[in-house]
Design an enzyme around this catalytic site. Structure first.
Site, PDB file in Angstrom:
ATOM      1  N   CYS A  54      -5.409   7.007  -4.843  1.00 54.59           N
ATOM      2  CA  CYS A  54      -6.651   7.241  -4.101  1.00 54.59           C
ATOM      3  C   CYS A  54      -7.411   8.461  -4.618  1.00 54.59           C
ATOM      4  O   CYS A  54      -8.296   8.981  -3.930  1.00 54.59           O
ATOM      5  CB  CYS A  54      -6.375   7.370  -2.609  1.00 54.59           C
ATOM      6  SG  CYS A  54      -5.514   5.953  -1.909  1.00 54.59           S
ATOM      7  N   GLY A  56      -8.949  -4.485   2.762  1.00 51.92           N
ATOM      8  CA  GLY A  56      -8.357  -4.019   4.006  1.00 51.92           C
ATOM      9  C   GLY A  56      -7.408  -2.860   3.847  1.00 51.92           C
ATOM     10  O   GLY A  56      -7.765  -1.837   3.264  1.00 51.92           O
ATOM     11  N   LEU A  57      -6.168  -3.021   4.341  1.00 52.21           N
ATOM     12  CA  LEU A  57      -5.223  -1.910   4.345  1.00 52.21           C
ATOM     13  C   LEU A  57      -3.885  -2.336   3.768  1.00 52.21           C
ATOM     14  O   LEU A  57      -3.515  -3.510   3.786  1.00 52.21           O
ATOM     15  CB  LEU A  57      -5.046  -1.352   5.762  1.00 52.21           C
ATOM     16  CG  LEU A  57      -4.329  -2.198   6.819  1.00 52.21           C
ATOM     17  CD1 LEU A  57      -2.818  -2.017   6.768  1.00 52.21           C
ATOM     18  CD2 LEU A  57      -4.846  -1.836   8.214  1.00 52.21           C
ATOM     19  N   ALA A  58      -3.161  -1.344   3.247  1.00 51.52           N
ATOM     20  CA  ALA A  58      -1.826  -1.559   2.686  1.00 51.52           C
ATOM     21  C   ALA A  58      -0.897  -0.491   3.239  1.00 51.52           C
ATOM     22  O   ALA A  58      -1.171   0.708   3.115  1.00 51.52           O
ATOM     23  CB  ALA A  58      -1.866  -1.489   1.161  1.00 51.52           C
ATOM     24  N   TYR A  86      -1.782   1.182  -5.725  1.00 46.26           N
ATOM     25  CA  TYR A  86      -0.747   0.252  -6.188  1.00 46.26           C
ATOM     26  C   TYR A  86      -0.354  -0.669  -5.047  1.00 46.26           C
ATOM     27  O   TYR A  86      -0.263  -0.244  -3.886  1.00 46.26           O
ATOM     28  CB  TYR A  86       0.489   1.029  -6.655  1.00 46.26           C
ATOM     29  CG  TYR A  86       1.732   0.172  -6.814  1.00 46.26           C
ATOM     30  CD1 TYR A  86       1.894  -0.648  -7.933  1.00 46.26           C
ATOM     31  CD2 TYR A  86       2.735   0.184  -5.847  1.00 46.26           C
ATOM     32  CE1 TYR A  86       3.033  -1.438  -8.078  1.00 46.26           C
ATOM     33  CE2 TYR A  86       3.873  -0.597  -5.990  1.00 46.26           C
ATOM     34  CZ  TYR A  86       4.010  -1.409  -7.099  1.00 46.26           C
ATOM     35  OH  TYR A  86       5.131  -2.196  -7.234  1.00 46.26           O
ATOM     36  N   HIS A  87      -0.145  -1.945  -5.356  1.00 44.27           N
ATOM     37  CA  HIS A  87       0.418  -2.898  -4.411  1.00 44.27           C
ATOM     38  C   HIS A  87       1.685  -3.469  -5.019  1.00 44.27           C
ATOM     39  O   HIS A  87       1.751  -3.703  -6.239  1.00 44.27           O
ATOM     40  CB  HIS A  87      -0.554  -4.048  -4.133  1.00 44.27           C
ATOM     41  CG  HIS A  87      -1.850  -3.623  -3.530  1.00 44.27           C
ATOM     42  ND1 HIS A  87      -1.935  -2.900  -2.358  1.00 44.27           N
ATOM     43  CD2 HIS A  87      -3.133  -3.821  -3.938  1.00 44.27           C
ATOM     44  CE1 HIS A  87      -3.205  -2.675  -2.068  1.00 44.27           C
ATOM     45  NE2 HIS A  87      -3.950  -3.217  -3.015  1.00 44.27           N
ATOM     46  N   GLY A 131     -13.138   3.107  -2.589  1.00 43.32           N
ATOM     47  CA  GLY A 131     -11.911   3.857  -2.845  1.00 43.32           C
ATOM     48  C   GLY A 131     -11.527   3.906  -4.306  1.00 43.32           C
ATOM     49  O   GLY A 131     -12.119   3.254  -5.157  1.00 43.32           O
TER      50      GLY A 131
END
Length: 293
Positions: free
Chosen positions: A221, A203-205, A128-129, A124
């Protein structure tokens, strides 16, 4: 400056890379969808590391994942079957890039980034996290599930789609050619994974109460023509979320996080057919340590 932690691969297989597409065809979740249909095999154990109310530095969580992956790889060599693992947490503000990500999707100078910036081994582009975003890191051995990366990606999407439906009656969907979970043209959940020796990590956010402003500093993305959304913003648009003073605002945010967390956990267990066991951990000097059970 782009930060690396440990040595990672310089490239990833093309099927792990999220490729932007102009297609607008949506694919809705279905319990009879054969791609992610629930099997009737005995449920596996999955150790849950629950830090969903805590902000964990990205580098710390990354190191923790690598340690668990290393342990599971060692068990493979011995033909031992370790329980699966699931880490769920929030991060301090950070930008992350996939192994093959392009810096052209950054709207800032990498030498003067607004937050820490990491290039990782996941697939990917940039994302942002930050606080208010629930991040799930399943570290599972696909040998004991299904050795199919397409299935795994669709299963992660299915967890989010079901969770949004059951907790908030939000009808989310997939978009053909893209990875993630969408409500209209708004992307609520991003997915980026790495699989090594059939062991998954990253994983996923899912954006719950996330401040979406930092997404304006990137092309999330690598998708130019779509927006990023959150559960909170969608509920506000539909008058299902009220802010009545600072205290109530904070209480509402915490409640949304908890509701989303519980729904994600429930649907993860159903889609992956696992029983969760709470593993023991403690935070010491800024590090998360496993404790012997």
């Amino acid at each position: 400056m782009i930060l690396w932690m440990n040595q990672v691969l310089s490239s990833v297989p093309p099927y792990l890379t999220q490729t932007p597409s102009k297609s607008t065809q949506t694919c809705h979740s279905s319990l009879v969808n054969s791609t992610v249909s629930v099997s009737h095999r005995p449920k596996r154990r999955c150790d849950l590391y629950d830090l969903h109310k805590e902000l964990v530095p990205y580098a710390e969580a990354w190191s923790w994942q690598n340690a668990i992956v290393k342990e599971k790889k060692a068990s493979n060599q011995k033909n031992e079957d370790l329980a699966d693992s699931l880490i769920i947490l929030q991060h301090h503000p950070v930008y992350t890039l996939g192994a093959g990500s392009s810096e052209e999707y950054l709207n800032f100078d990498v030498k003067n980034a607004p937050f820490d910036l990491y290039r990782t081994e996941r697939g990917g582009e940039v994302t942002y996290h930050g606080p208010g975003q629930l991040v799930m890191y399943p570290i599972i051995n696909l040998r004991y599930h299904k050795m199919d990366l397409h299935w795994y990606l669709r299963a992660l999407e299915e967890v989010v789609i079901r969770a949004l439906s059951s907790a908030f009656a939000i009808e989310a969907s997939r978009i053909e050619g893209l990875t993630g979970v969408w409500v209209g043209h708004q992307k609520l959940a991003a997915i980026g994974i790495k699989v090594s020796q059939w062991i998954t990590y990253h994983g996923l956010a899912l954006n719950v109460t996330t401040d979406l402003t930092p997404f304006q500093r990137i092309v999330p993305c690598g998708i130019q023509d779509r927006q990023v959304g959150s559960i909170k913003s969608l509920l506000k648009e539909n008058f299902q979320y009220k802010e009545c003073g600072e205290d109530n605002h904070e209480t509402g945010d915490y409640e949304l996080i908890d509701i989303t967390y519980k729904s994600l956990i429930t649907e993860f267990c159903e889609v992956f057919q696992v029983n969760l066991g709470s593993n023991l951990y403690k935070k010491e000097a800024g590090k998360i340590l496993d404790l012997p059970c």
